[in-house]
Write a protein that holds these residues in place. Structure first.
Motif, PDB file in Angstrom:
ATOM      1  N   LYS A  98     -14.145  82.674 -47.300  1.00 53.47           N
ATOM      2  CA  LYS A  98     -13.861  81.974 -46.044  1.00 53.47           C
ATOM      3  C   LYS A  98     -14.019  82.920 -44.862  1.00 53.47           C
ATOM      4  CE  LYS A  98     -10.281  79.145 -43.792  1.00 53.47           C
ATOM      5  NZ  LYS A  98      -8.921  78.549 -43.959  1.00 53.47           N
ATOM      6  N   TYR A  99     -14.592  82.389 -43.784  1.00 48.24           N
ATOM      7  CA  TYR A  99     -14.700  83.160 -42.546  1.00 48.24           C
ATOM      8  C   TYR A  99     -14.084  82.359 -41.408  1.00 48.24           C
ATOM      9  CZ  TYR A  99     -16.470  85.376 -38.355  1.00 48.24           C
ATOM     10  OH  TYR A  99     -16.546  85.977 -37.116  1.00 48.24           O
ATOM     11  N   SER A 100     -13.218  83.001 -40.616  1.00 47.45           N
ATOM     12  CA  SER A 100     -12.583  82.369 -39.463  1.00 47.45           C
ATOM     13  C   SER A 100     -12.980  83.134 -38.205  1.00 47.45           C
ATOM     14  CB  SER A 100     -11.057  82.386 -39.620  1.00 47.45           C
ATOM     15  OG  SER A 100     -10.660  81.735 -40.812  1.00 47.45           O
ATOM     16  N   HIS A 101     -13.324  82.391 -37.140  1.00 50.88           N
ATOM     17  CA  HIS A 101     -13.832  83.012 -35.907  1.00 50.88           C
ATOM     18  C   HIS A 101     -13.007  82.539 -34.712  1.00 50.88           C
ATOM     19  CE1 HIS A 101     -17.026  85.045 -33.643  1.00 50.88           C
ATOM     20  NE2 HIS A 101     -16.840  84.112 -32.719  1.00 50.88           N
ATOM     21  N   THR A 102     -12.429  83.473 -33.974  1.00 54.00           N
ATOM     22  CA  THR A 102     -11.589  83.137 -32.827  1.00 54.00           C
ATOM     23  C   THR A 102     -12.424  82.655 -31.649  1.00 54.00           C
ATOM     24  OG1 THR A 102      -9.968  84.798 -33.484  1.00 54.00           O
ATOM     25  CG2 THR A 102      -9.865  84.007 -31.217  1.00 54.00           C
ATOM     26  N   VAL A 103     -12.068  81.476 -31.108  1.00 53.31           N
ATOM     27  CA  VAL A 103     -12.772  80.927 -29.943  1.00 53.31           C
ATOM     28  C   VAL A 103     -11.849  80.828 -28.728  1.00 53.31           C
ATOM     29  CG1 VAL A 103     -14.491  79.672 -31.295  1.00 53.31           C
ATOM     30  CG2 VAL A 103     -12.311  78.564 -30.732  1.00 53.31           C
ATOM     31  N   SER A 104     -10.554  81.084 -28.895  1.00 49.90           N
ATOM     32  CA  SER A 104      -9.621  81.073 -27.775  1.00 49.90           C
ATOM     33  C   SER A 104      -9.732  82.377 -26.992  1.00 49.90           C
ATOM     34  CB  SER A 104      -8.183  80.893 -28.281  1.00 49.90           C
ATOM     35  OG  SER A 104      -7.891  81.822 -29.302  1.00 49.90           O
ATOM     36  N   ASP A 105      -9.103  82.432 -25.803  1.00 49.68           N
ATOM     37  CA  ASP A 105      -9.193  83.616 -24.957  1.00 49.68           C
ATOM     38  C   ASP A 105      -8.516  84.835 -25.573  1.00 49.68           C
ATOM     39  OD1 ASP A 105     -10.671  82.380 -22.997  1.00 49.68           O
ATOM     40  OD2 ASP A 105      -8.938  81.829 -21.774  1.00 49.68           O
ATOM     41  N   ASP A 106      -7.554  84.612 -26.472  1.00 49.82           N
ATOM     42  CA  ASP A 106      -6.868  85.743 -27.087  1.00 49.82           C
ATOM     43  C   ASP A 106      -6.655  85.487 -28.565  1.00 49.82           C
ATOM     44  OD1 ASP A 106      -5.661  88.208 -27.330  1.00 49.82           O
ATOM     45  OD2 ASP A 106      -4.222  87.884 -25.713  1.00 49.82           O
ATOM     46  N   LEU A 132      -8.490  91.246 -20.472  1.00 51.52           N
ATOM     47  CA  LEU A 132      -9.155  91.441 -21.766  1.00 51.52           C
ATOM     48  C   LEU A 132      -9.076  90.165 -22.597  1.00 51.52           C
ATOM     49  CD1 LEU A 132      -7.739  94.985 -22.628  1.00 51.52           C
ATOM     50  CD2 LEU A 132      -9.904  94.412 -21.496  1.00 51.52           C
ATOM     51  N   LYS A 133      -9.966  90.070 -23.600  1.00 54.59           N
ATOM     52  CA  LYS A 133     -10.005  88.872 -24.437  1.00 54.59           C
ATOM     53  C   LYS A 133     -10.013  89.223 -25.926  1.00 54.59           C
ATOM     54  CE  LYS A 133     -12.192  85.595 -21.293  1.00 54.59           C
ATOM     55  NZ  LYS A 133     -13.247  84.552 -21.173  1.00 54.59           N
ATOM     56  N   GLY A 134      -9.484  88.274 -26.712  1.00 55.19           N
ATOM     57  CA  GLY A 134      -9.508  88.403 -28.171  1.00 55.19           C
ATOM     58  C   GLY A 134     -10.582  87.529 -28.788  1.00 55.19           C
ATOM     59  N   THR A 135     -11.327  86.817 -27.935  1.00 54.48           N
ATOM     60  CA  THR A 135     -12.421  85.962 -28.405  1.00 54.48           C
ATOM     61  C   THR A 135     -13.397  86.757 -29.269  1.00 54.48           C
ATOM     62  OG1 THR A 135     -12.251  84.792 -26.290  1.00 54.48           O
ATOM     63  CG2 THR A 135     -14.165  84.307 -27.652  1.00 54.48           C
ATOM     64  N   GLY A 180       0.941  83.580 -27.592  1.00 55.25           N
ATOM     65  CA  GLY A 180       0.418  83.784 -28.941  1.00 55.25           C
ATOM     66  C   GLY A 180      -0.563  82.723 -29.402  1.00 55.25           C
ATOM     67  N   ASN A 181      -0.736  81.640 -28.644  1.00 54.85           N
ATOM     68  CA  ASN A 181      -1.606  80.540 -29.063  1.00 54.85           C
ATOM     69  C   ASN A 181      -3.024  81.035 -29.354  1.00 54.85           C
ATOM     70  OD1 ASN A 181       0.609  78.967 -28.587  1.00 54.85           O
ATOM     71  ND2 ASN A 181      -0.331  77.716 -26.981  1.00 54.85           N
ATOM     72  N   THR A 182      -3.567  80.579 -30.483  1.00 55.35           N
ATOM     73  CA  THR A 182      -4.890  81.025 -30.944  1.00 55.35           C
ATOM     74  C   THR A 182      -5.634  79.859 -31.577  1.00 55.35           C
ATOM     75  OG1 THR A 182      -4.028  83.246 -31.377  1.00 55.35           O
ATOM     76  CG2 THR A 182      -6.092  82.655 -32.468  1.00 55.35           C
ATOM     77  N   VAL A 183      -6.933  79.775 -31.345  1.00 52.60           N
ATOM     78  CA  VAL A 183      -7.769  78.732 -31.947  1.00 52.60           C
ATOM     79  C   VAL A 183      -8.929  79.391 -32.689  1.00 52.60           C
ATOM     80  CG1 VAL A 183      -9.207  76.698 -31.554  1.00 52.60           C
ATOM     81  CG2 VAL A 183      -7.173  77.084 -30.132  1.00 52.60           C
ATOM     82  N   GLU A 184      -9.156  78.945 -33.920  1.00 51.87           N
ATOM     83  CA  GLU A 184     -10.245  79.479 -34.742  1.00 51.87           C
ATOM     84  C   GLU A 184     -11.109  78.359 -35.306  1.00 51.87           C
ATOM     85  OE1 GLU A 184      -8.228  83.523 -36.619  1.00 51.87           O
ATOM     86  OE2 GLU A 184      -8.148  81.659 -37.781  1.00 51.87           O
ATOM     87  N   LEU A 185     -12.386  78.633 -35.464  1.00 51.06           N
ATOM     88  CA  LEU A 185     -13.296  77.801 -36.244  1.00 51.06           C
ATOM     89  C   LEU A 185     -13.450  78.482 -37.599  1.00 51.06           C
ATOM     90  CD1 LEU A 185     -16.138  77.072 -33.635  1.00 51.06           C
ATOM     91  CD2 LEU A 185     -14.102  75.696 -34.137  1.00 51.06           C
ATOM     92  N   TYR A 186     -13.570  77.703 -38.674  1.00 52.19           N
ATOM     93  CA  TYR A 186     -13.686  78.320 -39.994  1.00 52.19           C
ATOM     94  C   TYR A 186     -14.692  77.592 -40.882  1.00 52.19           C
ATOM     95  CZ  TYR A 186     -10.449  74.557 -41.373  1.00 52.19           C
ATOM     96  OH  TYR A 186      -9.851  73.336 -41.588  1.00 52.19           O
ATOM     97  N   GLY A 187     -15.189  78.337 -41.847  1.00 55.74           N
ATOM     98  CA  GLY A 187     -16.075  77.784 -42.851  1.00 55.74           C
ATOM     99  C   GLY A 187     -15.796  78.456 -44.184  1.00 55.74           C
ATOM    100  N   ALA A 188     -15.785  77.670 -45.264  1.00 52.18           N
ATOM    101  CA  ALA A 188     -15.475  78.224 -46.583  1.00 52.18           C
ATOM    102  C   ALA A 188     -16.452  77.692 -47.625  1.00 52.18           C
ATOM    103  CB  ALA A 188     -14.046  77.879 -46.990  1.00 52.18           C
ATOM    104  N   MET A 189     -16.693  78.518 -48.643  1.00 54.63           N
ATOM    105  CA  MET A 189     -17.565  78.141 -49.758  1.00 54.63           C
ATOM    106  C   MET A 189     -16.843  78.515 -51.044  1.00 54.63           C
ATOM    107  SD  MET A 189     -21.450  79.414 -50.606  1.00 54.63           S
ATOM    108  CE  MET A 189     -20.948  81.131 -50.739  1.00 54.63           C
ATOM    109  N   GLY A 190     -16.777  77.571 -51.995  1.00 50.92           N
ATOM    110  CA  GLY A 190     -16.068  77.833 -53.240  1.00 50.92           C
ATOM    111  C   GLY A 190     -16.884  77.497 -54.466  1.00 50.92           C
TER     112      GLY A 190
END
Length: 274
Positions: A155-163, A176-179, A133-143
């Motif tokens: 906020k937008y989060s983008h998956t960079v891990s394989d799944d 298959l990948k979840g990237t 289940g391990n997952t890594v995301e990059l994110y950016g937010a504006m308020g």
């Protein structure tokens, strides 16, 4: 299926960043604010991006759904005056065989540009008992915050891990990948009467093409509720959380029971910050 905090809510570090800053009076020293804060929460159910995080029965492949499956959560945040921060957040979970805890590690940088507040960083979701289940995301937010209108945060989060939370089955050799799975979220908060704050949020999960090839559909989630501040770092929140209930998210266990983790729930959470 994953399935944060989302009462994913605003982190303590974020709250510290968005708080107004005042110059100290010349006749008195400003009170010292600790850069390190901690929090603990007891919630009636853990939902993340509209999905239940507790669906396994007896830790096996049988599924059981309930509106009341308490979870204990907590973590800490360190916010430096430069804008850099890091933290850890944890929760009891039960959606992966052999795993009972989610541990999130994150860090980033917050800054202000005119009337807008920005936040960029990286977040890793770790499951010690089942690393699929391990997952890594990059994110950016504006308020944007206005005393009269309230606070809007995108906020937008983008998956960079394989799944992405094991949806693609990458660790199991699916090929298959979840990237590149992406998550968009728009949140609004406003103190409507002293100590009572309205909280509304909506999100959209855009699954990677590989995950969609398995039949999973991208979906919307929502959260509507309010929180009450008792003072001394103690608050109580209640909200309705859920997601669009596409049939692609229904799961059937060995016991023959079929459920949809996207089902709307009323969730109550008691939080203490230190």
């Amino acid at each position: 299926m994953h399935r944060k905090p989302v009462l994913a809510g605003v982190s303590i570090a974020a709250a510290a960043f968005f708080a107004p800053q005042f110059a100290a009076a010349q006749t008195a020293a400003a009170p010292e604010v600790s850069p390190l804060t901690a929090n603990v929460t007891l919630t009636s159910l853990y939902k993340y991006r509209g999905q239940d995080q507790d669906i396994l029965k007896d830790g096996g492949s049988n599924f059981k759904t309930s509106a009341f499956k308490p979870a204990i959560q907590g973590g800490f945040d360190y916010a430096h005056e430069s804008g850099f921060y890091f933290g850890n957040w944890n929760s009891s979970v039960n959606w992966l065989d052999g795993n009972s805890i989610e541990s999130d590690l994150y860090g980033g940088y917050k800054f202000k540009a005119g009337v807008l507040d920005f936040d960029v960083g990286v977040l890793g979701y770790l499951y010690a008992g089942n690393t699929a289940g391990n997952t890594v995301e990059l994110y950016g937010a504006m308020g944007y915050t206005s005393e009269a209108v309230g606070t809007f945060t995108f906020k937008y989060s983008h998956t960079v891990s394989d799944d992405y939370f094991n949806y693609a089955g990458n660790s199991g050799g699916s090929g298959l990948k979840g990237t590149n799975t992406g998550y968009f979220n728009l949140a609004y908060t406003k103190e409507i009467v002293p100590k009572l704050t309205l909280k509304v949020a909506g999100g959209y999960t855009h699954m990677s093409s590989d995950i969609r090839s398995l039949g999973y559909k991208s979906y919307w989630d929502y959260s509507v509720g309010a929180s009450y501040d008792f003072g001394a770092g103690l608050s109580l929140a209640g909200m309705v959380q859920g997601a669009t209930e596409g049939s692609s998210y229904e799961v059937t266990g060995d016991n023959g029971e079929t459920l949809n983790p996207n089902k709307a729930r009323f969730v109550v959470a008691l939080t203490k910050t230190f």
